[in-house]
Design a protein around this motif. Structure first.
Motif, PDB file in Angstrom:
ATOM      1  N   LEU A  51      -4.270   5.600  -7.803  1.00 25.93           N
ATOM      2  CA  LEU A  51      -4.373   4.191  -6.633  1.00 25.93           C
ATOM      3  C   LEU A  51      -4.962   3.613  -7.454  1.00 25.93           C
ATOM      4  O   LEU A  51      -6.505   3.773  -7.869  1.00 25.93           O
ATOM      5  CB  LEU A  51      -4.516   4.390  -5.262  1.00 25.93           C
ATOM      6  CG  LEU A  51      -3.707   5.413  -4.466  1.00 25.93           C
ATOM      7  CD1 LEU A  51      -4.423   5.615  -3.294  1.00 25.93           C
ATOM      8  CD2 LEU A  51      -2.740   4.915  -4.886  1.00 25.93           C
ATOM      9  N   GLU A  96       1.082  -1.118  -0.125  1.00 25.29           N
ATOM     10  CA  GLU A  96      -0.125   0.046   0.294  1.00 25.29           C
ATOM     11  C   GLU A  96       0.972   1.355  -0.290  1.00 25.29           C
ATOM     12  O   GLU A  96       0.576   1.790  -0.673  1.00 25.29           O
ATOM     13  CB  GLU A  96      -0.244  -0.232   1.099  1.00 25.29           C
ATOM     14  CG  GLU A  96      -1.907  -1.066   1.166  1.00 25.29           C
ATOM     15  CD  GLU A  96      -2.769  -0.755   1.910  1.00 25.29           C
ATOM     16  OE1 GLU A  96      -2.191  -0.319   3.671  1.00 25.29           O
ATOM     17  OE2 GLU A  96      -3.797  -2.112   2.226  1.00 25.29           O
ATOM     18  N   ARG A 130      -7.830  -2.123  -4.447  1.00 31.21           N
ATOM     19  CA  ARG A 130      -7.264  -2.080  -2.839  1.00 31.21           C
ATOM     20  C   ARG A 130      -8.929  -1.098  -2.064  1.00 31.21           C
ATOM     21  O   ARG A 130      -8.809  -1.046  -0.938  1.00 31.21           O
ATOM     22  CB  ARG A 130      -6.279  -1.471  -2.699  1.00 31.21           C
ATOM     23  CG  ARG A 130      -5.130  -2.105  -2.755  1.00 31.21           C
ATOM     24  CD  ARG A 130      -4.024  -2.431  -2.087  1.00 31.21           C
ATOM     25  NE  ARG A 130      -3.303  -2.784  -3.110  1.00 31.21           N
ATOM     26  CZ  ARG A 130      -3.089  -4.394  -2.916  1.00 31.21           C
ATOM     27  NH1 ARG A 130      -3.877  -4.759  -2.749  1.00 31.21           N
ATOM     28  NH2 ARG A 130      -2.238  -5.220  -3.734  1.00 31.21           N
ATOM     29  N   LYS A 131      -9.811  -0.635  -2.842  1.00 28.95           N
ATOM     30  CA  LYS A 131     -10.776   0.557  -2.073  1.00 28.95           C
ATOM     31  C   LYS A 131      -9.935   1.585  -0.732  1.00 28.95           C
ATOM     32  O   LYS A 131     -10.088   1.431   0.379  1.00 28.95           O
ATOM     33  CB  LYS A 131     -11.347  -0.314  -1.222  1.00 28.95           C
ATOM     34  CG  LYS A 131     -12.934  -1.210  -2.727  1.00 28.95           C
ATOM     35  CD  LYS A 131     -13.549  -1.893  -2.179  1.00 28.95           C
ATOM     36  CE  LYS A 131     -14.431  -2.837  -3.438  1.00 28.95           C
ATOM     37  NZ  LYS A 131     -14.487  -4.054  -2.798  1.00 28.95           N
ATOM     38  N   TYR A 132      -9.275   2.299  -1.552  1.00 26.19           N
ATOM     39  CA  TYR A 132      -8.851   2.951  -0.997  1.00 26.19           C
ATOM     40  C   TYR A 132      -9.213   4.576  -0.406  1.00 26.19           C
ATOM     41  O   TYR A 132     -10.623   4.960  -0.778  1.00 26.19           O
ATOM     42  CB  TYR A 132      -7.628   4.203  -1.250  1.00 26.19           C
ATOM     43  CG  TYR A 132      -6.489   3.125  -1.419  1.00 26.19           C
ATOM     44  CD1 TYR A 132      -5.484   2.979  -0.591  1.00 26.19           C
ATOM     45  CD2 TYR A 132      -5.625   2.267  -2.756  1.00 26.19           C
ATOM     46  CE1 TYR A 132      -4.254   2.414  -0.711  1.00 26.19           C
ATOM     47  CE2 TYR A 132      -4.565   1.734  -2.916  1.00 26.19           C
ATOM     48  CZ  TYR A 132      -4.036   1.439  -1.693  1.00 26.19           C
ATOM     49  OH  TYR A 132      -2.845   1.355  -1.999  1.00 26.19           O
ATOM     50  N   THR A 133      -9.905   4.675   0.687  1.00 29.29           N
ATOM     51  CA  THR A 133     -10.794   5.977   1.531  1.00 29.29           C
ATOM     52  C   THR A 133      -9.912   7.307   2.067  1.00 29.29           C
ATOM     53  O   THR A 133      -8.428   6.319   1.893  1.00 29.29           O
ATOM     54  CB  THR A 133     -11.464   5.694   2.183  1.00 29.29           C
ATOM     55  OG1 THR A 133     -10.097   4.995   3.116  1.00 29.29           O
ATOM     56  CG2 THR A 133     -12.362   4.361   2.384  1.00 29.29           C
ATOM     57  N   MET A 145      -6.319   9.484  -4.850  1.00 30.58           N
ATOM     58  CA  MET A 145      -7.202   8.397  -4.445  1.00 30.58           C
ATOM     59  C   MET A 145      -7.187   7.898  -6.278  1.00 30.58           C
ATOM     60  O   MET A 145      -8.156   6.428  -6.416  1.00 30.58           O
ATOM     61  CB  MET A 145      -7.909   8.590  -4.301  1.00 30.58           C
ATOM     62  CG  MET A 145      -7.625   8.602  -2.750  1.00 30.58           C
ATOM     63  SD  MET A 145      -9.269   8.574  -1.477  1.00 30.58           S
ATOM     64  CE  MET A 145     -10.212   7.206  -2.537  1.00 30.58           C
ATOM     65  N   ARG A 186      -7.972   6.564   4.797  1.00 32.70           N
ATOM     66  CA  ARG A 186      -6.306   5.660   4.857  1.00 32.70           C
ATOM     67  C   ARG A 186      -5.573   6.390   4.093  1.00 32.70           C
ATOM     68  O   ARG A 186      -3.723   6.154   4.136  1.00 32.70           O
ATOM     69  CB  ARG A 186      -7.058   4.309   4.192  1.00 32.70           C
ATOM     70  CG  ARG A 186      -5.918   2.705   4.237  1.00 32.70           C
ATOM     71  CD  ARG A 186      -7.239   2.395   3.541  1.00 32.70           C
ATOM     72  NE  ARG A 186      -6.254   1.088   3.073  1.00 32.70           N
ATOM     73  CZ  ARG A 186      -6.434  -0.516   2.756  1.00 32.70           C
ATOM     74  NH1 ARG A 186      -7.678  -0.225   2.329  1.00 32.70           N
ATOM     75  NH2 ARG A 186      -6.171  -0.928   2.094  1.00 32.70           N
ATOM     76  N   VAL A 187      -5.140   7.120   2.840  1.00 31.26           N
ATOM     77  CA  VAL A 187      -4.580   7.126   2.424  1.00 31.26           C
ATOM     78  C   VAL A 187      -3.725   8.935   2.798  1.00 31.26           C
ATOM     79  O   VAL A 187      -2.522   8.956   2.863  1.00 31.26           O
ATOM     80  CB  VAL A 187      -5.122   8.117   1.411  1.00 31.26           C
ATOM     81  CG1 VAL A 187      -3.691   8.888   0.257  1.00 31.26           C
ATOM     82  CG2 VAL A 187      -5.542   7.316  -0.213  1.00 31.26           C
ATOM     83  N   VAL A 207       1.003   4.348  -3.094  1.00 34.60           N
ATOM     84  CA  VAL A 207       1.157   5.597  -2.168  1.00 34.60           C
ATOM     85  C   VAL A 207       2.055   6.048  -2.818  1.00 34.60           C
ATOM     86  O   VAL A 207       1.986   7.492  -3.441  1.00 34.60           O
ATOM     87  CB  VAL A 207       0.194   5.825  -1.648  1.00 34.60           C
ATOM     88  CG1 VAL A 207       0.392   7.679  -0.497  1.00 34.60           C
ATOM     89  CG2 VAL A 207      -0.813   5.120  -0.651  1.00 34.60           C
TER      90      VAL A 207
END
Length: 119
Positions: free
Chosen positions: A34, A5, A38-41, A31, A44-45, A9
């Motif tokens: 990305l 991850e 992975r379904k980044y929020t 995002m 989370r980023v 990023v």
């Protein structure tokens, strides 16, 4: 060494800066680069960005532009050398795999030779 991850990023940040020392980006812009799977929020980023900042890849300053959260990212030497470091890691892994395959082939050939000699 970065985990998967953090690596994704950092690659996105490096691409956003596009060879410059610093850049102004929003969490949504990061995002968008990305992988979707992975379904980044945004939270989370931001957490990953903070951990990369602690690892001395860049300075991260939060800003506000017309109500939208923005990041001012200034790359440090570790961040500027990210692509070179990633290439070195890739080469190292390829060398280790090649060495393992060569060792397996040599072991197989020696086993065949011993089998022929002792039968």
């Amino acid at each position: 060494m970065l985990n998967k991850e953090e690596n994704e990023v950092m690659r996105a940040v490096y691409d956003m800066c596009d060879g410059k020392d610093s850049c102004l980006v929003s969490p949504m812009e990061i995002m968008s680069i990305l992988p979707v799977k992975r379904k980044y929020t945004p939270e989370r980023v931001e957490k990953i960005l903070r951990s990369l900042e602690l690892d001395d890849y860049f300075d991260l300053i939060e800003s506000d532009r017309k109500g939208e959260k923005m990041y001012v990212i200034t790359l440090h030497p570790n961040g500027m050398a990210y692509k070179r470091t990633a290439l070195q890691v890739r080469r190292s892994v390829a060398f280790k795999i090649g060495l393992s395959v060569a060792g397996a082939v040599i072991t197989f050939v020696v086993g065949l030779l011993l089998k022929i000699i002792f039968t």
